[in-house]
Write an enzyme that holds these catalytic residues in place. Structure first.
Site, PDB file in Angstrom:
ATOM      1  CB  CYS A 135      -0.965  -0.035   1.179  1.00 42.63           C
ATOM      2  SG  CYS A 135      -0.171  -0.072   2.810  1.00 42.63           S
TER       3      CYS A 135
ATOM      4  CG  ASN B  36       4.374  -1.770   5.215  1.00 40.14           C
ATOM      5  OD1 ASN B  36       5.487  -2.051   5.627  1.00 40.14           O
ATOM      6  ND2 ASN B  36       3.434  -2.676   5.102  1.00 40.14           N
TER       7      ASN B  36
ATOM      8  CB  CYS C  49      -3.775   1.436   7.139  1.00 32.64           C
ATOM      9  SG  CYS C  49      -3.577   2.863   8.219  1.00 32.64           S
ATOM     10  NE  ARG C  50      -4.445   1.477   1.823  1.00 32.70           N
ATOM     11  CZ  ARG C  50      -4.195   2.204   0.759  1.00 32.70           C
ATOM     12  NH1 ARG C  50      -5.006   2.111  -0.283  1.00 32.70           N
ATOM     13  NH2 ARG C  50      -3.156   3.006   0.701  1.00 32.70           N
ATOM     14  CB  SER C  51       0.301  -3.568   2.659  1.00 33.61           C
ATOM     15  OG  SER C  51       1.129  -2.670   3.349  1.00 33.61           O
TER      16      SER C  51
ATOM     17  CG  ASP D 141      -5.062   5.265   2.924  1.00 37.53           C
ATOM     18  OD1 ASP D 141      -5.176   4.680   4.013  1.00 37.53           O
ATOM     19  OD2 ASP D 141      -4.080   5.956   2.616  1.00 37.53           O
TER      20      ASP D 141
HETATM   21  P1  4NP Z   1      -1.783   2.719   4.199  1.00 40.02           P
HETATM   22  O1  4NP Z   1      -2.383   4.080   4.804  1.00 40.02           O
HETATM   23  O2  4NP Z   1      -1.202   3.058   2.846  1.00 40.02           O
HETATM   24  O3  4NP Z   1      -2.938   1.815   4.086  1.00 40.02           O
HETATM   25  O4  4NP Z   1      -0.730   2.257   5.185  1.00 40.02           O
HETATM   26  C1  4NP Z   1      -1.619   5.228   4.959  1.00 40.02           C
HETATM   27  C2  4NP Z   1      -1.046   5.487   6.166  1.00 40.02           C
HETATM   28  C3  4NP Z   1      -0.316   6.649   6.339  1.00 40.02           C
HETATM   29  C4  4NP Z   1      -0.167   7.531   5.293  1.00 40.02           C
HETATM   30  C5  4NP Z   1      -0.732   7.263   4.073  1.00 40.02           C
HETATM   31  C6  4NP Z   1      -1.470   6.086   3.907  1.00 40.02           C
HETATM   32  N1  4NP Z   1       0.573   8.725   5.466  1.00 40.02           N
HETATM   33  O5  4NP Z   1       0.735   9.473   4.504  1.00 40.02           O
HETATM   34  O6  4NP Z   1       1.063   8.983   6.580  1.00 40.02           O
END
Ligand code: 4NP
Length: 193
Positions: A18, A21, A23-25, A154
């Site tokens: 994602c 790294n 939340c989703r992945s 997201d």
């Molecule tokens: P993820 O979510 O891609 O599912 O881990 C996010 C977590 C943090 C951020 C972006 C996406 N960020 O920009 O801090």
């Protein structure tokens, strides 16, 4: 091959990707690990982000709560950014959304371009093409869920509900993926008989 002989094919390795790294992945990785503890056809499993914003941090607390609410315990992970050698280590590189997919495809292309520039058997059209095919396949994870092009939105900036939606998707996509790749492997081993 007879039914009593295990397949000699190498285990399938899977990388979930994602943006951050956290939340989703990692949720995808935790779910996929829980579904494959008794699946020897699956080998290395990991997750990473296209960005390094949260390098070394543990998963978001909401990801961990969602996993634990669904009886997936003991998962740990430190966030990391995708690396060039991931395309050599993993058979499948599975993106959570369209932007992740485009970023990963761009990176894979740059890896191929750099390798071709260096030679090492990548220069010639034929040898290069064969080697390129062996690099990890970059795909949208949601394509395995029954609705082509389905993205995992997201959930980072939203409430807990987004994590529940993502969890349902991770289970459905993981099962779809396993059905497909394990089915392909069975068909392959039947041809060896
Ligand atoms: P993820 O979510 O891609 O599912 O881990 C996010 C977590 C943090 C951020 C972006 C996406 N960020 O920009 O801090």
């Amino acid at each position: 091959m007879t039914a009593t002989q295990p397949s000699t094919a190498a285990p399938i390795s899977v990388l979930f990707v994602c943006l951050g790294n956290i939340c989703r992945s990692p949720m995808a990785e935790g779910v996929f690990r829980s579904l494959t503890t008794l699946t020897p056809q699956i080998g290395l499993i990991d997750s990473c982000g296209t960005g390094a914003y949260h390098a070394s941090e543990p998963p978001d607390a909401r990801t961990m709560t969602t996993l634990e609410d669904n009886e997936i315990m003991g998962y740990t992970h430190g966030a990391r950014k995708v690396r060039v050698d991931d395309f050599e280590k993993f058979d499948y590189v599975l993106a959570m959304d369209g932007q992740n997919l485009r970023d990963l495809r761009g990176l894979r292309e740059r890896v191929v371009f750099a390798k071709k520039g260096k030679g090492e058997g990548w220069g010639g059209e034929e040898g290069g093409t064969e080697k390129e095919k062996k690099l990890g396949k970059v795909m949208l994870f949601g394509d395995f869920g029954g609705r082509k092009g389905e993205e995992v939105v997201d959930p980072y900036y939203g409430g807990g509900e987004g994590f529940e939606v993502a969890f349902e998707q991770m289970v459905r996509f993981s099962k779809g993926f396993l059905g497909k790749v394990l089915g392909q492997r069975r068909e392959g081993s039947e041809k060896e008989d």
